[in-house]
Design a protein around this motif. Structure first.
Motif, short mmCIF file in Angstrom:
data_model
loop_
_atom_site.label_atom_id
_atom_site.label_comp_id
_atom_site.label_asym_id
_atom_site.label_seq_id
_atom_site.Cartn_x
_atom_site.Cartn_y
_atom_site.Cartn_z
N ASN A 25 88.00 70.21 102.71
CA ASN A 25 87.68 71.55 102.21
C ASN A 25 88.71 72.58 102.62
N PRO A 26 88.90 73.61 101.76
CA PRO A 26 88.37 73.71 100.39
C PRO A 26 89.11 72.76 99.46
N VAL A 27 88.46 72.42 98.32
CA VAL A 27 89.03 71.42 97.42
C VAL A 27 88.82 71.86 95.97
N ALA A 28 89.73 71.47 95.09
CA ALA A 28 89.62 71.71 93.65
C ALA A 28 89.60 70.36 92.94
N VAL A 29 88.74 70.24 91.95
CA VAL A 29 88.56 68.97 91.24
C VAL A 29 88.57 69.24 89.74
N ARG A 30 89.23 68.37 89.00
CA ARG A 30 89.21 68.46 87.54
C ARG A 30 88.44 67.27 86.98
N GLY A 31 87.55 67.56 86.04
CA GLY A 31 86.76 66.50 85.42
C GLY A 31 85.98 67.02 84.23
N GLU A 32 85.25 66.13 83.60
CA GLU A 32 84.48 66.44 82.40
C GLU A 32 83.01 66.63 82.79
N ILE A 33 82.41 67.72 82.29
CA ILE A 33 81.02 68.01 82.63
C ILE A 33 80.10 67.02 81.94
N THR A 34 79.08 66.60 82.66
CA THR A 34 78.04 65.76 82.07
C THR A 34 76.71 66.07 82.74
N GLY A 35 75.66 66.02 81.99
CA GLY A 35 74.31 66.26 82.53
C GLY A 35 74.09 67.68 82.99
N PHE A 36 74.69 68.65 82.31
CA PHE A 36 74.58 70.04 82.76
C PHE A 36 73.17 70.58 82.52
N SER A 37 72.59 71.28 83.50
CA SER A 37 71.29 71.93 83.35
C SER A 37 71.27 73.19 84.21
N ARG A 38 70.52 74.19 83.73
CA ARG A 38 70.38 75.45 84.46
C ARG A 38 68.91 75.63 84.80
N ALA A 39 68.59 75.71 86.08
CA ALA A 39 67.20 75.84 86.52
C ALA A 39 66.72 77.27 86.32
N SER A 40 65.39 77.45 86.37
CA SER A 40 64.82 78.79 86.22
C SER A 40 65.28 79.72 87.35
N SER A 41 65.68 79.15 88.48
CA SER A 41 66.17 79.95 89.59
C SER A 41 67.57 80.52 89.34
N GLY A 42 68.26 79.99 88.31
CA GLY A 42 69.62 80.43 88.03
C GLY A 42 70.66 79.47 88.56
N HIS A 43 70.26 78.50 89.41
CA HIS A 43 71.20 77.50 89.92
C HIS A 43 71.54 76.51 88.81
N CYS A 44 72.75 75.97 88.84
CA CYS A 44 73.21 75.00 87.85
C CYS A 44 73.47 73.67 88.53
N TYR A 45 73.08 72.60 87.85
CA TYR A 45 73.27 71.25 88.39
C TYR A 45 73.94 70.40 87.31
N PHE A 46 74.93 69.61 87.71
CA PHE A 46 75.66 68.79 86.75
C PHE A 46 76.52 67.81 87.53
N SER A 47 77.26 67.01 86.77
CA SER A 47 78.25 66.12 87.38
C SER A 47 79.58 66.32 86.66
N ILE A 48 80.66 66.05 87.38
CA ILE A 48 81.97 66.01 86.72
C ILE A 48 82.49 64.59 86.88
N LYS A 49 83.17 64.13 85.81
CA LYS A 49 83.56 62.71 85.82
C LYS A 49 84.91 62.55 85.16
N ASP A 50 85.49 61.39 85.43
CA ASP A 50 86.66 60.91 84.70
C ASP A 50 86.47 59.40 84.60
N PRO A 51 87.39 58.69 83.99
CA PRO A 51 87.17 57.24 83.81
C PRO A 51 87.01 56.46 85.12
N GLN A 52 87.45 57.03 86.25
CA GLN A 52 87.38 56.28 87.51
C GLN A 52 86.20 56.64 88.39
N GLY A 53 85.53 57.73 88.13
CA GLY A 53 84.45 58.10 89.02
C GLY A 53 83.66 59.30 88.54
#
Length: 430
Positions: A25-53
């Protein structure tokens, strides 16, 4: 060798988190969003991926409020934050503090290319979209037997239109074999719709193609080109209800109508039964009012006709007056004729006295016969022979025993007056 240290689970998770904090940390990551959702609290949950992980991410409300775009599955992004451990589950988690677009992402770019191609071919044209039937006689349904979407659709249809039958053709909705499975299921429904109703099978007036929400990979079967071309060949209006409100697939653009969710798709094709029952009640009330107005008008016409007809005694009096006036006019005309003839006779100095006298006598005889015939037509003569005119309490003439019942009050018009009578027994036919 020394025995390994025995850790408490929580302590080990904290130690790993501390090691990650110190190492990355701190770290920057590049990837493709998948499974994005926004909770009623305003928090966002998702995953970022590429072909390896793939890496699970959380973006709390404060950081999410600073975004200048709406993240969606398939987008390629660059996120900055801290890598750590979610100790409650022991999961590796990336806490995102900022996010920016880094490109479209492989799947999303593929989606856009196919969308542009099919749109140029006219598969999305609004002119070819058909309106849904107002009241379908039967509904075709394509989805997975194990999907929550099936339960949602059936529940909505059972609540809103339990009288409408549903023909379910199950299909896979996820995975490599899903596109062909969906095509086969739709093709089978198309054949049933074109064949029309048969014994034990209702007609199919509209088709629902539904699936619950998921990541762009989960919904990718609905972005298949062959499936898109199959959808536009539907012989009846087709509704696509795939994913959640923010999910869009090629199937949505090809369908006659897109619904934001499977439940909404069911609601679009099935008006609540109460709406139709209310409409029937309204039509029934209008018909009843119309019939009553018609009956009132007919009754008024009958009343007016009865008023013009009057009582039988009144008719007799009018006929008598008319006969008397006619007889008076005839007598007056004859006398006037005789006076003129006498004047002519006197002027002719008593020429042909015998012929004139005979002529006068003949005319007088004709007058007497006419007067006699008029007297014979006088209804009073009929009444003087013992006959009577019968009328009911409303003044309508009674000319048949079938018009009288025991206890009925009648009026009998005789030669010199009117008598109130009551029917004592059941009248008999002659």
């Amino acid at each position: 060798m020394a025995a390994p240290r025995v850790w408490e689970v929580g302590a080990l998770c904290r130690a790993i988190a501390d090691a990650l904090e110190a190492r990355f940390n701190p770290v920057a990551v590049r990837g493709e969003i998948t499974g994005f959702s926004r909770a009623s609290s305003g928090h966002c949950y998702f995953s970022i991926k590429d072909p390896q992980g793939q890496l699970r991410c959380a973006m709390f409300r404060r950081a999410a409020s600073l975004l200048d775009f709406s993240p969606r599955d398939g987008e390629l992004v660059e996120v900055r934050g801290k890598l750590g451990v979610y100790e409650a589950r022991g999961d590796l988690q990336f806490i995102v503090e900022s996010m920016q677009r880094a490109g479209q992402g492989a799947l999303f770019e593929q989606f856009l290319r196919l969308k542009a191609q099919l749109e140029s071919e006219g598969l999305f044209d609004a002119a070819r979209k058909r309106p849904l039937p107002v009241q379908p006689r039967g509904i075709g349904l394509v989805t997975s037997l194990g999907a929550a979407a099936l339960h949602d659709v059936v529940t909505a249809l059972r609540r809103r239109a339990p009288h409408v039958p549903v023909v379910l053709v199950p299909a896979q909705v996820q995975g490599a074999a899903a596109p062909q499975s969906l095509i086969s299921a739709l093709s089978r429904l198309y054949r049933l719709a074109q064949q029309g109703p048969a014994e034990g099978r209702p007609p199919i007036d509209t088709i629902l193609l539904v699936r619950g929400g998921g990541s762009i990979e989960d919904l990718w079967a609905f972005n298949d080109e062959h499936l898109a071309r199959t959808i536009v060949q539907s012989p009846v209006p087709l509704v696509s209800g795939v994913g959640h409100e923010t999910d869009f697939t090629i199937a949505d653009f090809c369908a006659d109508l897109r619904a934001p969710t499977p439940t909404a798709a069911a609601e679009l094709v099935a008006q609540p039964r109460e709406v139709w029952l209310g409409a029937l009640d309204l039509i029934e009330g209008r018909m009843a009012d119309g019939i009553q107005r018609l009956l009132d008008a007919r009754h008024q016409r009958l009343d007016q006709a009865a008023a013009r007809l009057g009582r039988p005694s009144g008719l007799v009096a009018r006929e008598q007056l008319q006969l008397a006036r006619t007889a008076q006019r005839m007598r007056h005309a004859v006398l006037l004729r005789l006076q003129r003839m006498e004047q002519a006779q006197q002027a002719a100095a008593a020429a042909l006295p015998v012929q004139v006298q005979r002529r006068i006598d003949g005319l007088r005889e004709r007058v007497d016969r006419a007067a006699l015939r008029l007297e014979l037509l006088d209804p009073r003569l009929v009444l003087q022979r013992g006959y009577a005119l019968l009328a009911d309490a409303d003044g309508r003439s009674v000319t048949s025993v079938q018009q009288a019942r025991p206890g009925d009050a009648l009026k009998a018009t005789l030669a010199d007056g009117v008598v109130d009578v009551t029917v004592a027994s059941q009248p008999r036919l002659l």
